[in-house]
Scaffold this motif. Structure first.
Motif, PDB file in Angstrom:
ATOM      1  N   UNK A 167      -1.241   3.231   7.862  1.00 34.52           N
ATOM      2  CA  UNK A 167      -1.935   2.281   8.937  1.00 34.52           C
ATOM      3  C   UNK A 167      -3.028   1.009   8.676  1.00 34.52           C
ATOM      4  N   UNK A 168      -2.231   0.623   7.784  1.00 34.75           N
ATOM      5  CA  UNK A 168      -3.033  -1.353   7.996  1.00 34.75           C
ATOM      6  C   UNK A 168      -2.001  -1.547   8.820  1.00 34.75           C
ATOM      7  N   UNK A 169       0.253  -1.023   9.346  1.00 36.97           N
ATOM      8  CA  UNK A 169       0.513  -2.081  10.215  1.00 36.97           C
ATOM      9  C   UNK A 169       0.286  -1.299  11.427  1.00 36.97           C
ATOM     10  N   UNK A 229       0.083  -3.676   3.302  1.00 39.61           N
ATOM     11  CA  UNK A 229       0.564  -2.659   3.418  1.00 39.61           C
ATOM     12  C   UNK A 229       1.418  -2.018   1.863  1.00 39.61           C
ATOM     13  N   UNK A 230       2.050  -2.335   1.409  1.00 38.58           N
ATOM     14  CA  UNK A 230       2.876  -2.357  -0.213  1.00 38.58           C
ATOM     15  C   UNK A 230       1.348  -1.617  -0.925  1.00 38.58           C
ATOM     16  N   UNK A 231      -0.018  -2.390  -1.680  1.00 33.39           N
ATOM     17  CA  UNK A 231      -0.979  -2.536  -1.862  1.00 33.39           C
ATOM     18  C   UNK A 231      -1.705  -0.952  -1.207  1.00 33.39           C
ATOM     19  N   UNK A 272       0.155   2.074  -2.320  1.00 32.12           N
ATOM     20  CA  UNK A 272       0.189   1.994  -3.598  1.00 32.12           C
ATOM     21  C   UNK A 272      -1.866   2.482  -4.278  1.00 32.12           C
ATOM     22  N   UNK A 273      -2.500   2.575  -3.210  1.00 35.68           N
ATOM     23  CA  UNK A 273      -3.343   3.015  -3.427  1.00 35.68           C
ATOM     24  C   UNK A 273      -3.908   4.501  -3.421  1.00 35.68           C
ATOM     25  N   UNK A 274      -2.855   4.479  -2.442  1.00 35.88           N
ATOM     26  CA  UNK A 274      -2.277   6.162  -1.824  1.00 35.88           C
ATOM     27  C   UNK A 274      -1.330   6.682  -2.685  1.00 35.88           C
ATOM     28  N   UNK A 275      -0.507   6.743  -3.773  1.00 34.75           N
ATOM     29  CA  UNK A 275       0.082   6.878  -4.455  1.00 34.75           C
ATOM     30  C   UNK A 275      -1.668   6.889  -5.282  1.00 34.75           C
ATOM     31  N   UNK A 276      -2.102   6.311  -6.585  1.00 28.25           N
ATOM     32  CA  UNK A 276      -3.001   6.642  -6.808  1.00 28.25           C
ATOM     33  C   UNK A 276      -3.976   7.697  -6.554  1.00 28.25           C
ATOM     34  N   UNK A 277      -4.117   7.978  -5.816  1.00 23.00           N
ATOM     35  CA  UNK A 277      -5.393   8.682  -5.101  1.00 23.00           C
ATOM     36  C   UNK A 277      -4.534  10.187  -5.033  1.00 23.00           C
ATOM     37  N   UNK A 278      -3.169   9.769  -4.820  1.00 23.41           N
ATOM     38  CA  UNK A 278      -2.433  11.480  -5.160  1.00 23.41           C
ATOM     39  C   UNK A 278      -2.426  12.004  -6.103  1.00 23.41           C
ATOM     40  N   UNK A 324      -4.267  -7.761  -6.604  1.00 22.06           N
ATOM     41  CA  UNK A 324      -2.932  -7.940  -5.858  1.00 22.06           C
ATOM     42  C   UNK A 324      -2.650  -8.576  -4.113  1.00 22.06           C
ATOM     43  N   UNK A 325      -3.641  -8.389  -3.192  1.00 21.24           N
ATOM     44  CA  UNK A 325      -3.881  -9.349  -2.016  1.00 21.24           C
ATOM     45  C   UNK A 325      -3.305 -10.855  -2.821  1.00 21.24           C
ATOM     46  N   UNK A 326      -5.036 -11.540  -4.278  1.00 23.81           N
ATOM     47  CA  UNK A 326      -4.862 -12.630  -4.043  1.00 23.81           C
ATOM     48  C   UNK A 326      -3.842 -13.414  -5.260  1.00 23.81           C
ATOM     49  N   UNK A 327      -3.455 -12.375  -5.712  1.00 19.24           N
ATOM     50  CA  UNK A 327      -1.810 -12.705  -6.550  1.00 19.24           C
ATOM     51  C   UNK A 327      -0.952 -13.457  -5.886  1.00 19.24           C
ATOM     52  N   UNK A 328      -0.448 -12.665  -4.541  1.00 18.77           N
ATOM     53  CA  UNK A 328       0.279 -13.187  -3.984  1.00 18.77           C
ATOM     54  C   UNK A 328       0.536 -14.171  -3.514  1.00 18.77           C
ATOM     55  N   UNK A 329      -0.571 -14.522  -3.373  1.00 26.12           N
ATOM     56  CA  UNK A 329      -0.954 -15.956  -2.251  1.00 26.12           C
ATOM     57  C   UNK A 329      -1.523 -17.221  -3.223  1.00 26.12           C
TER      58      UNK A 329
END
Length: 204
Positions: free
Chosen positions: A67-69, A86-88, A91-97, A126-131
């Motif tokens: 979706x994000x791509x 995309x990865x983050x 991971x949200x999708x994995x957790x929701x499942x 996660x998005x803040x941590x990468x940068x």
């Protein structure tokens, strides 16, 4: 395609699952253009969470990342941050499942909303941590300190989040996603469950 093709080739995803996945990815990509994180307004995650809750973690990972791509391709939001987004989202999708299946409509909504608040701050972190190591520089009280104890760097990271306003954006994401779940969860859960049952789609 790089996310979906291996699963399809390995037989881990059926054509029926792929059809539903394609519809939800396209829909979510368009929905995301209404917010795309502007001022913390993020419209993409409620559908990822609901889709994964009904159809499983594997489905949620592909739905989130793809979706994000696709939404990035639609709005030209392609940059070095995209793989991390995309990865983050995946991971949200994995957790929701993995969420427990609650009994009753209100318990389901409360479960999804509680997870949405948690996921909003995790995604933002996660998005803040990468940068963070690059944008905060090499020195100063907010900078990443190589070799420092984990707790010291965690405190620096939280201070950086506060100073840059990252937590406010995460709060906006949490509120937006929670409101959208509150408004749409009953109808979307019923629709996806009905589609999965009639098409014989198993959780992925």
């Amino acid at each position: 395609a790089e996310v979906i093709a291996p699963a399809l080739a390995a037989g881990d995803i059926s054509t029926k699952q792929l059809a539903v996945l394609g519809v939800l990815i396209a829909l979510n990509a368009v929905i995301r253009t209404l917010g795309a994180g502007t001022a913390g307004i993020e419209t993409a995650f409620f559908l990822i969470i609901i889709g994964a809750y009904v159809l499983g973690s594997g489905f949620g990972f592909i739905l989130g990342s793809a979706s994000l791509l696709v939404s990035a391709l639609l709005v030209g939001g392609i940059g070095p941050w995209l793989p991390f987004q995309m990865m983050a989202a995946g991971l949200i999708g994995i957790g929701a499942g993995l969420l427990p299946k609650a009994n009753g409509a209100w318990m389901q909504r409360l479960t999804l909303i509680a997870y949405a608040v948690f996921a909003a701050f995790v995604y933002g972190g996660l998005m803040t941590m990468w940068s963070w190591p690059f944008l905060a520089g090499n020195a100063g009280p907010l900078a990443y300190s190589a070799g420092a104890p984990l707790l010291d760097n965690l405190v620096r990271f939280l201070q950086y989040e506060v100073v840059t306003g990252g937590l406010l954006w995460d709060l906006g994401r949490a509120i937006t996603t929670s409101v959208l779940l509150l408004l749409t969860a009953p109808a979307l859960l019923a629709t996806l469950n009905r589609v999965a049952t009639r098409a014989g789609i198993e959780r992925l």
